[in-house]
Scaffold this motif. Structure first.
Motif: not given
Length: 291
Positions: A123-126, A158-160, A176-179
């Motif tokens: 979550f922190v990464a997102g 979509a990739l996320s 998560r990063i893509l999100g």
């Protein structure tokens, strides 16, 4: 001697009786299905206080939403309604994808067996990727194009969502990063595109811009409620399990909202690609005005 029967009269009468019989059977089946649906709904609402409160709260929400609905006293110029619909359809589809899968991210990570600490790291990464992207998103969107940025949102999200099918910490981290990047694009590129088109290309009034924002966020709240209901139903359709024994790719359960989000994003991307025009930032006037 009696008069001879008219040819075709008896077959016609039999056909009428058959149609009546079929209609009666269909009506009976529909009545049974409606009765079962009513019993199921009553059982659902009678589970506990939380479920029982849904019906009256739904009525209250509808009433308050009606009172708070966006409105304007300004005359509607030619072309405004078409522009409004084109934007709001793309916006609603795009934000629906966010609301569909958002509540099930933690549940999905837990279903994969990750600890609370690992969950927190994901979550922190997102959040961090969203924060970093948010600092530079405005300038990049103006240069790259607001329509292209909206399409990039659809692709990234979509990739996320696709990454969630893999029981792999590294793949989930990438997702998560893509999100996080997608969230920054959602809440910047769409509004930038709308404001630039509204004020630059079409020269609509400030009052109608306020009306647009009211419609935009009112519909977002409605979409959020509907997305929550759809996601909750979808989660219970199939059990959460790997596609075959020992596979790291899963389906069903908490993954269902992510799959629906992918389909919604695909529809939204097609609508944006076909119905939106491109605009950029950095130039005064026209559809290239900066936000």
């Amino acid at each position: 001697c009696g008069a001879p029967a008219r040819p075709g009269r008896r077959p016609a009468a039999r056909a009428v009786r058959a149609q009546r019989s079929l209609a009666q059977r269909v009506a009976t089946m529909v009545g049974i299905e409606v009765e079962h649906a009513g019993v199921a709904l009553w059982a659902y609402l009678g589970k506990d206080f939380y479920h029982a409160s849904m019906a009256p709260l739904f009525v209250v929400t509808l009433f308050l939403a009606y009172l708070a609905r966006p409105s304007t006293t300004e005359p509607i110029p030619e072309g405004f309604e078409n522009f409004r619909k084109r934007y709001l359809v793309g916006w609603c589809l795009s934000v629906a994808a966010d609301w569909l899968q958002g509540p099930y991210v933690y549940a999905l990570y837990s279903a994969y067996g990750y600890s609370k600490h690992e969950n927190a790291q994901l979550f922190v990464a997102g959040f961090a990727s969203s924060m970093i992207c948010g600092c530079i998103a405005g300038g990049l969107i103006d240069k790259f194009g607001r329509k292209r940025s909206a399409l990039a949102y659809c692709l990234c999200y979509a990739l996320s969502c696709m990454s969630k099918h893999f029981h792999s910490y590294g793949m989930l981290m990438i997702g998560r990063i893509l999100g996080g990047v997608s969230t920054s694009l959602l809440y910047s590129s769409f509004e930038c595109w709308m404001v630039s088109e509204h004020m630059g290309r079409y020269k609509f009034s400030d009052g109608l811009l306020s009306y647009m924002f009211g419609s935009m966020f009112m519909l977002m709240y409605v979409v959020a409620i509907l997305a929550g209901v759809v996601a909750q139903v979808a989660v219970g359709v199939l059990p959460f399990e790997p596609i075959h024994e020992g596979s790291r790719i899963h389906f069903g359960g908490a993954l269902a909202p992510f799959d629906i989000a992918i389909m919604v994003l695909l529809v939204g991307a097609v609508h944006i690609a076909v119905c939106w025009e491109e605009n950029y930032g950095g130039t005064e006037g026209g559809a290239t005005m900066g936000i």
